[in-house]
Design a protein around this motif. Structure first.
Motif, PDB file in Angstrom:
ATOM      1  N   LEU A  13     -38.711 -19.476 -11.406  1.00 31.53           N
ATOM      2  CA  LEU A  13     -39.260 -20.666 -10.747  1.00 31.53           C
ATOM      3  C   LEU A  13     -38.414 -21.106  -9.564  1.00 31.53           C
ATOM      4  O   LEU A  13     -38.937 -21.686  -8.601  1.00 31.53           O
ATOM      5  N   ASN A  14     -37.119 -20.819  -9.609  1.00 35.65           N
ATOM      6  CA  ASN A  14     -36.197 -21.276  -8.567  1.00 35.65           C
ATOM      7  C   ASN A  14     -35.876 -20.198  -7.534  1.00 35.65           C
ATOM      8  O   ASN A  14     -34.918 -20.337  -6.770  1.00 35.65           O
ATOM      9  N   SER A  15     -36.653 -19.118  -7.502  1.00 37.13           N
ATOM     10  CA  SER A  15     -36.452 -18.033  -6.549  1.00 37.13           C
ATOM     11  C   SER A  15     -37.785 -17.656  -5.914  1.00 37.13           C
ATOM     12  O   SER A  15     -38.839 -17.821  -6.524  1.00 37.13           O
ATOM     13  N   ASP A  16     -37.728 -17.133  -4.695  1.00 35.12           N
ATOM     14  CA  ASP A  16     -38.952 -16.622  -4.074  1.00 35.12           C
ATOM     15  C   ASP A  16     -39.420 -15.361  -4.779  1.00 35.12           C
ATOM     16  O   ASP A  16     -40.616 -15.165  -5.003  1.00 35.12           O
ATOM     17  N   ASN A  17     -38.463 -14.481  -5.082  1.00 32.69           N
ATOM     18  CA  ASN A  17     -38.738 -13.232  -5.790  1.00 32.69           C
ATOM     19  C   ASN A  17     -37.574 -12.929  -6.720  1.00 32.69           C
ATOM     20  O   ASN A  17     -36.426 -13.285  -6.425  1.00 32.69           O
ATOM     21  N   ILE A  18     -37.852 -12.261  -7.818  1.00 35.74           N
ATOM     22  CA  ILE A  18     -36.778 -11.808  -8.695  1.00 35.74           C
ATOM     23  C   ILE A  18     -36.992 -10.324  -8.995  1.00 35.74           C
ATOM     24  O   ILE A  18     -38.108  -9.899  -9.310  1.00 35.74           O
ATOM     25  N   ILE A  19     -35.944  -9.556  -8.830  1.00 38.33           N
ATOM     26  CA  ILE A  19     -36.007  -8.114  -9.065  1.00 38.33           C
ATOM     27  C   ILE A  19     -35.371  -7.806 -10.409  1.00 38.33           C
ATOM     28  O   ILE A  19     -34.230  -8.205 -10.678  1.00 38.33           O
ATOM     29  N   VAL A  20     -36.109  -7.116 -11.247  1.00 36.09           N
ATOM     30  CA  VAL A  20     -35.632  -6.714 -12.571  1.00 36.09           C
ATOM     31  C   VAL A  20     -35.388  -5.210 -12.529  1.00 36.09           C
ATOM     32  O   VAL A  20     -36.315  -4.427 -12.358  1.00 36.09           O
ATOM     33  N   GLN A  21     -34.120  -4.808 -12.660  1.00 38.35           N
ATOM     34  CA  GLN A  21     -33.741  -3.392 -12.560  1.00 38.35           C
ATOM     35  C   GLN A  21     -33.266  -2.853 -13.906  1.00 38.35           C
ATOM     36  O   GLN A  21     -32.489  -3.494 -14.617  1.00 38.35           O
ATOM     37  N   ILE A  22     -33.732  -1.643 -14.221  1.00 39.43           N
ATOM     38  CA  ILE A  22     -33.254  -0.961 -15.420  1.00 39.43           C
ATOM     39  C   ILE A  22     -33.391   0.550 -15.218  1.00 39.43           C
ATOM     40  O   ILE A  22     -34.298   1.014 -14.517  1.00 39.43           O
ATOM     41  N   ASP A  23     -32.463   1.301 -15.805  1.00 39.84           N
ATOM     42  CA  ASP A  23     -32.535   2.764 -15.792  1.00 39.84           C
ATOM     43  C   ASP A  23     -33.374   3.232 -16.969  1.00 39.84           C
ATOM     44  O   ASP A  23     -33.335   2.628 -18.050  1.00 39.84           O
ATOM     45  N   THR A  24     -34.079   4.347 -16.788  1.00 39.19           N
ATOM     46  CA  THR A  24     -34.912   4.853 -17.880  1.00 39.19           C
ATOM     47  C   THR A  24     -34.158   5.744 -18.849  1.00 39.19           C
ATOM     48  O   THR A  24     -34.730   6.201 -19.834  1.00 39.19           O
ATOM     49  N   ASP A  25     -32.878   5.998 -18.601  1.00 39.71           N
ATOM     50  CA  ASP A  25     -32.139   6.876 -19.518  1.00 39.71           C
ATOM     51  C   ASP A  25     -32.024   6.290 -20.921  1.00 39.71           C
ATOM     52  O   ASP A  25     -31.771   7.011 -21.886  1.00 39.71           O
ATOM     53  N   ILE A  26     -32.265   4.979 -21.039  1.00 37.92           N
ATOM     54  CA  ILE A  26     -32.152   4.323 -22.351  1.00 37.92           C
ATOM     55  C   ILE A  26     -33.512   4.096 -23.005  1.00 37.92           C
ATOM     56  O   ILE A  26     -33.610   3.505 -24.072  1.00 37.92           O
TER      57      ILE A  26
END
Length: 213
Positions: free
Chosen positions: A74-87
């Protein structure tokens, strides 16, 4: 309000994503000042993770289900969620990679992350325009590696170890400053776009970014 907030597995992922954003949006000279690392929490003065906090994919999952994540969206224009697929096949994540293309695996991982976001309260559908997923197959090092080695075929496994071998001028270690140096080429828009084309999961992330901010 930050133009981009970052929710990543670790600090090294945060700085790489930041450099990618600054290179992609080349017209914004001071974009780095409008990018806010949120998970794991970051000590900007000392360029390190706050000692009382933790990173890693399990802590990222926990964060996504918390009120703190909803407030951050809510307090950001955009939020990036990053994760590797190795897990992804870990019992606590539960996404099989068997017989899946890169695109299908990314879709499955995103579905899992959305389920985590909505695990305590429905939230994603209303705010999905602000949530951007950066799913690196199978690690973010696979996005960096083409800077140092031009492979005939896309490489998606063993990228950290290969990067250690191929980066002859920078000693590769899981360190914020080192990953900043490793990913400096991402700050140059033309070079960034050439590198993006060498990795399909990188391309999918770039295609998901808003064209203007």
């Amino acid at each position: 309000m930050a133009k981009f907030a970052l929710a990543c597995e670790g600090l090294t992922d945060q700085i790489v994503i930041e450099n990618i954003l600054c290179g992609f949006y080349k017209e914004y000279d001071d974009l780095d000042e409008e990018i806010q690392p949120l998970q794991p929490p970051f000590d900007a003065t000392n360029k390190k993770q706050l000692e009382e906090e933790f990173g890693g994919w399990e802590m990222l999952l926990s964060y996504l289900s918390e009120k703190r994540f909803r407030d951050d969206v809510l307090n950001s224009d955009n939020i990036i969620v990053q994760i590797d697929t190795d897990i992804s096949e870990h019992i606590n994540f539960g996404v099989s990679q068997k017989d899946l293309s890169t695109e299908a695996l990314i879709e499955k991982v995103i579905e899992r992350l959305i389920a985590q976001i909505d695990s305590k309260k429905a939230f994603y559908e209303e705010h999905k325009s602000k949530i951007i997923f950066a799913i690196s197959v199978h690690s973010l090092e696979c996005w960096i590696l083409p800077i140092y080695k031009n492979f005939k075929n896309e490489k998606v496994s063993g990228c950290f170890e290969t990067l250690q071998r191929e980066s002859t001028k920078i000693k590769v270690d899981k360190n914020y400053r080192i990953y900043d140096k490793l990913s400096q080429d991402f700050l140059k828009h033309k070079k960034l776009m050439k590198l993006v084309a060498k990795n399909s999961s990188f391309q999918i992330f770039i295609d998901a970014l808003p064209k203007s901010i």
